[in-house]
Scaffold this active site. Structure first.
Site, PDB file in Angstrom:
ATOM      1  N   ARG A  75      22.025   6.526  35.267  1.00  0.00           N
ATOM      2  CA  ARG A  75      21.809   7.217  33.995  1.00  0.00           C
ATOM      3  C   ARG A  75      20.486   6.744  33.385  1.00  0.00           C
ATOM      4  NH1 ARG A  75      27.112   6.325  34.748  1.00  0.00           N
ATOM      5  NH2 ARG A  75      28.662   7.771  33.945  1.00  0.00           N
ATOM      6  N   HIS A  78      22.131   4.106  29.138  1.00  0.00           N
ATOM      7  CA  HIS A  78      23.551   3.756  29.343  1.00  0.00           C
ATOM      8  C   HIS A  78      23.884   3.601  30.828  1.00  0.00           C
ATOM      9  CE1 HIS A  78      24.860   4.592  25.109  1.00  0.00           C
ATOM     10  NE2 HIS A  78      23.849   5.428  25.145  1.00  0.00           N
ATOM     11  N   ARG A 115      34.353   5.169  28.857  1.00  0.00           N
ATOM     12  CA  ARG A 115      33.305   4.348  29.478  1.00  0.00           C
ATOM     13  C   ARG A 115      32.522   3.646  28.379  1.00  0.00           C
ATOM     14  NH1 ARG A 115      27.893   4.797  31.134  1.00  0.00           N
ATOM     15  NH2 ARG A 115      27.392   3.525  32.955  1.00  0.00           N
ATOM     16  N   ASN A 151      28.886   5.568  19.941  1.00  0.00           N
ATOM     17  CA  ASN A 151      28.334   4.225  20.091  1.00  0.00           C
ATOM     18  C   ASN A 151      29.129   3.250  19.238  1.00  0.00           C
ATOM     19  OD1 ASN A 151      26.235   4.809  21.863  1.00  0.00           O
ATOM     20  ND2 ASN A 151      24.705   5.069  20.249  1.00  0.00           N
ATOM     21  N   PHE A 164      13.824  11.556  21.005  1.00  0.00           N
ATOM     22  CA  PHE A 164      14.595  10.666  21.875  1.00  0.00           C
ATOM     23  C   PHE A 164      13.764  10.131  23.047  1.00  0.00           C
ATOM     24  CE2 PHE A 164      18.103   9.818  25.011  1.00  0.00           C
ATOM     25  CZ  PHE A 164      18.738   8.831  24.291  1.00  0.00           C
ATOM     26  N   HIS A 342      29.698  14.788  27.730  1.00  0.00           N
ATOM     27  CA  HIS A 342      28.808  15.783  27.140  1.00  0.00           C
ATOM     28  C   HIS A 342      29.288  16.094  25.720  1.00  0.00           C
ATOM     29  CE1 HIS A 342      26.192  19.020  26.521  1.00  0.00           C
ATOM     30  NE2 HIS A 342      26.655  19.929  27.347  1.00  0.00           N
ATOM     31  N   ARG A 361      21.384  16.694  21.633  1.00  0.00           N
ATOM     32  CA  ARG A 361      22.312  16.114  22.616  1.00  0.00           C
ATOM     33  C   ARG A 361      23.076  17.220  23.331  1.00  0.00           C
ATOM     34  NH1 ARG A 361      26.013  11.658  20.061  1.00  0.00           N
ATOM     35  NH2 ARG A 361      26.226  11.015  22.229  1.00  0.00           N
ATOM     36  N   ARG A 372      21.632  14.036  37.932  1.00  0.00           N
ATOM     37  CA  ARG A 372      22.283  12.764  38.299  1.00  0.00           C
ATOM     38  C   ARG A 372      23.411  12.992  39.296  1.00  0.00           C
ATOM     39  NH1 ARG A 372      26.233   9.278  36.531  1.00  0.00           N
ATOM     40  NH2 ARG A 372      27.051  10.666  34.926  1.00  0.00           N
TER      41      ARG A 372
HETATM   42 FE1  HDD Z   1      23.114   9.756  24.490  1.00  0.00          FE
HETATM   43  C1  HDD Z   1      24.205   8.999  27.600  1.00  0.00           C
HETATM   44  C2  HDD Z   1      25.699   8.004  23.137  1.00  0.00           C
HETATM   45  C3  HDD Z   1      21.743  10.149  21.347  1.00  0.00           C
HETATM   46  C4  HDD Z   1      20.853  11.843  25.762  1.00  0.00           C
HETATM   47  N1  HDD Z   1      24.636   8.693  25.223  1.00  0.00           N
HETATM   48  C5  HDD Z   1      24.936   8.503  26.541  1.00  0.00           C
HETATM   49  C6  HDD Z   1      26.114   7.714  26.671  1.00  0.00           C
HETATM   50  C7  HDD Z   1      26.534   7.425  25.412  1.00  0.00           C
HETATM   51  C8  HDD Z   1      25.607   8.050  24.505  1.00  0.00           C
HETATM   52  C9  HDD Z   1      27.741   6.624  25.030  1.00  0.00           C
HETATM   53  C10 HDD Z   1      26.727   7.244  27.979  1.00  0.00           C
HETATM   54  C11 HDD Z   1      27.836   8.160  28.425  1.00  0.00           C
HETATM   55  C12 HDD Z   1      28.466   7.596  29.671  1.00  0.00           C
HETATM   56  O1  HDD Z   1      29.112   6.550  29.563  1.00  0.00           O
HETATM   57  O2  HDD Z   1      28.293   8.197  30.723  1.00  0.00           O
HETATM   58  N2  HDD Z   1      23.570   9.125  22.631  1.00  0.00           N
HETATM   59  C13 HDD Z   1      24.744   8.514  22.274  1.00  0.00           C
HETATM   60  C14 HDD Z   1      24.844   8.482  20.829  1.00  0.00           C
HETATM   61  C15 HDD Z   1      23.730   9.074  20.337  1.00  0.00           C
HETATM   62  C16 HDD Z   1      22.940   9.492  21.465  1.00  0.00           C
HETATM   63  C17 HDD Z   1      26.024   7.922  20.066  1.00  0.00           C
HETATM   64  C18 HDD Z   1      23.322   9.316  18.915  1.00  0.00           C
HETATM   65  C19 HDD Z   1      24.172   9.530  17.970  1.00  0.00           C
HETATM   66  N3  HDD Z   1      21.555  10.773  23.707  1.00  0.00           N
HETATM   67  C20 HDD Z   1      21.179  10.841  22.391  1.00  0.00           C
HETATM   68  C21 HDD Z   1      20.103  11.787  22.239  1.00  0.00           C
HETATM   69  C22 HDD Z   1      19.864  12.286  23.494  1.00  0.00           C
HETATM   70  C23 HDD Z   1      20.788  11.638  24.395  1.00  0.00           C
HETATM   71  C24 HDD Z   1      19.422  12.148  20.939  1.00  0.00           C
HETATM   72  C25 HDD Z   1      18.858  13.304  23.948  1.00  0.00           C
HETATM   73  C26 HDD Z   1      18.318  14.227  23.212  1.00  0.00           C
HETATM   74  N4  HDD Z   1      22.563  10.260  26.361  1.00  0.00           N
HETATM   75  C27 HDD Z   1      21.632  11.182  26.641  1.00  0.00           C
HETATM   76  C28 HDD Z   1      21.533  11.497  28.112  1.00  0.00           C
HETATM   77  C29 HDD Z   1      22.630  10.577  28.720  1.00  0.00           C
HETATM   78  C30 HDD Z   1      23.170   9.870  27.492  1.00  0.00           C
HETATM   79  C31 HDD Z   1      20.143  11.357  28.666  1.00  0.00           C
HETATM   80  C32 HDD Z   1      22.222   9.660  29.855  1.00  0.00           C
HETATM   81  C33 HDD Z   1      23.317   9.755  30.888  1.00  0.00           C
HETATM   82  C34 HDD Z   1      24.156  10.831  30.440  1.00  0.00           C
HETATM   83  O3  HDD Z   1      23.676  11.344  29.264  1.00  0.00           O
HETATM   84  O4  HDD Z   1      25.128  11.256  31.005  1.00  0.00           O
HETATM   85  O5  HDD Z   1      21.827  12.826  28.321  1.00  0.00           O
END
Ligand code: HDD
Length: 707
Positions: A75, A78, A115, A151, A164, A342, A361, A372
């Site tokens: 990822r 995370h 997770r 989170n 981001f 998601h 998001r 991925r």
């Molecule tokens: Fe995110 C993963 C939580 C903002 C884009 N995010 C990811 C995971 C968590 C969060 C817990 C791990 C999920 C797992 O265990 O597989 N993210 C947050 C929280 C946010 C946040 C609480 C703000 C309130 N995230 C955020 C933004 C973006 C992303 C603003 C993009 C615009 N996040 C992602 C991602 C990930 C991710 C790149 C990486 C791996 C995945 O999604 O599956 O899409």
């Protein structure tokens, strides 16, 4: 994907997983992927015993090829995580606010997969880094999968998802040398922070103890954004989600966290696994803050701004259900690594708001899973598979695992019009909440998003003295690692807009000038609910890890009596001795040692007990492993109990200024150091005082060593 509902109920997901289990290796000999039986897998097929390997060795080629392709991209954030299955049950029907089926009936348990993760570091990084923790939950509801991707902080660093990539680039290892791993103490993050004041509120959380949880079982979770509940009559209610751990919120000290990274880089992951394996199932209460749509503008911040909390004193958190994690995954890759969350996975009754971070998001998660998990069919992977039936015209693509028949378009007559669309009265259908939206097409932040300091100050004002000290120390550590003095200076100047005292403490520590008080923020409000002081949970000692330091000659009856009391209250007790094996008790019997001292450290335990013994235990006072163990436990605020001659072992710290109140007689408990030097004393009242000290978790009022 064909519908494969395995029925509902807490074990519905388990029954579904059973259908995807690999062939039991005990049922027959080794085969290739094609099912051809193999009788030899240690030597490749060669032209002669010393000759070259032959291309026709399909078993060799398949085995190596499969190995070469074992890794998938981690990822992008995370990457390091740990997961568990469990169930969720509501306390009562939430029909007044939402029609989500899994929130209606207290007798219905919905399976979940959770997770937990760190954010910055790669898959192989250590657990106990200073970082945000992910807390992502997938509910396998009868209406489809609902993902609450949260989170352990209730706020985020930025307000709009378009930033981001900038934020993540800044916090990730620097591009030229890929340093630092799993850490935020470097120039690029603080450069970004100092230029982007919207980060400040979350930065305050990051510098606090909340960023180094003792355990995933002792950590809160937050949905962060304001979401929307939608009732059956279409009425919307704004909602913020909170997970509250039953064991209370507990954190590590920074010093301890750093040592854990070496002693046990898997500290949090192991803790979660061991607790579930031993039947100490982690439990969290789901709470909601509800705001009627009519109150959208009743706050002095914007509900759509993800850098703001609604103080719990203003809108109390209402408990609506509980989640229990009761099963470890069977295969890390298949489940924890391949799980795909998601934010846009919602079910009828839960909807979005226009929070620009959430909107981003809702694009990002599906997009990232495509790369991925190698294509669009990842929802067929067992951990991602909904329990609700899936019928649609989505087809083909990499890794299509279903054999579809019939037509693949809508409308059709040749396929009998199937799958039919839900009718207007179909309650199970997701209908987007109707909301009036109009305005200029514009690339500009709303003025209601402009206040970046008041809630950073709210957090600071709410902290206990020791929490403030930890925050200052964290800032000094982090900024002290920043090479560019201009970045340090700009950050301190931003902190001054939060609170002058904070800026002075940090600025003097990192050697930069502090702007005058006249330029400082003067925010007075506090929210007591933000301090760790009140978050101790049920104040019990369940699952706390207690080290008992023993050696030959120990008063084993005393150890057994205290141990029995601690374990009867749910603590986990381990006997540690200078060497593995057994120790001889004062009564002549032998007792089993759980671990040898050189293999452990006090950072892996919550409390330490030094039992007495007529002959033996004073010898421990001269063992450097013991001295270090006790000193660290003391420095990290951990409860220490000493009985009989065990009190003498504490004497190893006397030279460093430890004052033991009770030199003789009676139990004395001071700053979490519980002593009773009376030889052969009845341990009942000692155990009672020790349990109380352990329940308090840490004792920050303790005088520092060397003082
Ligand atoms: Fe995110 C993963 C939580 C903002 C884009 N995010 C990811 C995971 C968590 C969060 C817990 C791990 C999920 C797992 O265990 O597989 N993210 C947050 C929280 C946010 C946040 C609480 C703000 C309130 N995230 C955020 C933004 C973006 C992303 C603003 C993009 C615009 N996040 C992602 C991602 C990930 C991710 C790149 C990486 C791996 C995945 O999604 O599956 O899409």
């Amino acid at each position: 994907m064909t519908g494969d509902s395995a029925g509902t109920g807490a074990d519905g997901k388990q029954r579904q997983r059973d259908r995807f289990r690999a062939e039991d290796p005990a049922t027959g000999p080794l085969t290739t992927d094609q099912g051809v039986t193999v009788d030899h897998t240690d030597d490749s097929l060669a032209a002669g015993e010393r000759g070259p390997t032959l291309l026709e060795d399909f078993h060799f080629r398949e085995k190596i090829t499969r190995f070469d392709h074992e890794r998938i991209p981690e990822r992008v954030v995370h990457a390091r995580g740990a997961g568990a299955y469990g169930y969720f049950e509501p306390y009562e029907s939430c029909a007044a606010f939402t029609r989500a089926a899994f929130l209606q009936d207290p007798s219905v348990r919905t399976p979940v997969f959770v997770r937990f993760s760190t954010v910055q570091g790669p898959r192989g990084s250590a657990d106990t880094v200073r970082d945000v923790r992910g807390f992502a939950t997938k509910f396998y509801t009868t209406e489809g999968n609902y993902d609450l991707v949260g989170n352990n902080f209730p706020v985020f660093f930025i307000q709009d998802g378009i930033k981001f990539p900038d934020f993540v680039h800044a916090v990730k290892p620097e591009p030229h040398n890929d340093i630092p791993t799993g850490a935020s103490a470097h120039d690029t993050l603080w450069d970004f922070v100092s230029l982007q004041p919207e980060t400040l509120h979350t930065i305050m959380w990051l510098m606090s103890d909340r960023s180094i949880p003792r355990s995933y079982r002792m950590m809160q979770g937050f949905g962060v954004h304001t979401f929307r509940f939608v009732a059956a009559d279409g009425r919307g209610t704004f909602v913020k989600f909170h997970w509250k751990p039953k064991l209370g919120v507990h954190c590590l000290t920074w010093d301890e966290a750093q040592e854990c990274q070496g002693r046990d880089p898997d500290f949090n992951r192991r803790d979660l696994w061991d607790a579930i394996a031993s039947g100490d199932f982690p439990e969290y209460e789901l709470g909601v803050q509800l705001v009627p749509e009519s109150d959208e503008f009743a706050f002095d911040f914007d509900l759509l701004d993800p850098t703001k909390i609604i103080p719990e004193e203003q809108v109390p958190v209402r408990p609506i259900g509980r989640m229990v994690l009761d099963r470890n995954p069977e295969n890390f890759f298949a489940e924890t690594e391949q799980v795909a969350f998601h934010t846009a996975n919602v079910v009828p009754g839960i909807d979005f708001t226009n929070d620009p971070l959430l909107q981003a998001r809702n694009f990002s998660y599906l997009d990232t899973q495509l790369i991925r998990l190698g294509g669009p069919n990842f929802a067929q992977i067992p951990v991602n598979r909904p329990l609700a039936p899936v019928r649609n015209n989505q087809r083909d693509g990499y890794h299509q695992g279903a054999i579809h028949s019939g037509t693949n378009y809508t409308p059709n007559s040749l396929g009998g019009g199937c799958p039919a669309l839900a009718g207007p009265d179909e309650l199970r259908a997701f209908t987007h909440h109707t909301e009036r939206v109009d305005g200029q097409k514009i690339r500009r932040r709303s003025p209601s998003f402009q206040d970046h300091y008041s809630q950073a100050a709210l957090f600071w004002n709410s902290m206990a003295d020791w929490e403030k000290q930890h925050i200052v120390a964290a800032f000094r550590f982090e900024l002290g690692k920043v090479g560019a003095m201009s970045v340090r200076e700009r950050t301190v100047s931003e902190l001054n807009k939060v609170d002058h005292e904070l800026a002075v403490e940090v600025g003097t520590g990192v050697g930069v000038p502090v702007p005058p008080d006249s330029e400082a923020g003067s925010y007075k409000l506090a929210s007591p609910a933000l301090s760790l002081r009140g978050l101790g949970g049920d104040h019990g000692i369940r699952t706390r890890q207690i080290a008992v330091l023993v050696t030959d000659g120990v008063d084993a009856d005393q150890v057994v009596a205290v141990r029995d009391e601690l374990t009867s209250q749910g603590a986990v007790v381990e006997a540690l001795a200078p060497m593995d094996g057994t120790v001889g008790g004062a009564d002549g019997r032998t007792y089993q040692v759980d671990r040898a001292l050189p293999t452990v450290a006090s950072v892996l335990y919550d409390a330490v007990l030094l039992p007495g013994g007529p002959t033996g235990t004073p010898a421990l006072a001269h063992d450097p492993d013991v001295t270090r163990f006790v000193r660290d436990a003391y420095r990290h605020g951990k409860p220490i109990g000493a009985l009989g001659s065990g009190v003498g072992v504490l004497g190893c710290l006397r030279a460093e200024g430890l004052r033991i109140a009770s030199e003789q007689g009676n139990v004395v408990s001071e700053h979490g150091v519980v002593t009773d030097p009376t030889p052969g004393a009845d341990v009942t009242s000692f155990a009672h005082a020790f349990v109380q000290a352990i329940a308090a978790h840490r004792h920050w009022d303790r005088p520092p060593l060397g003082s």
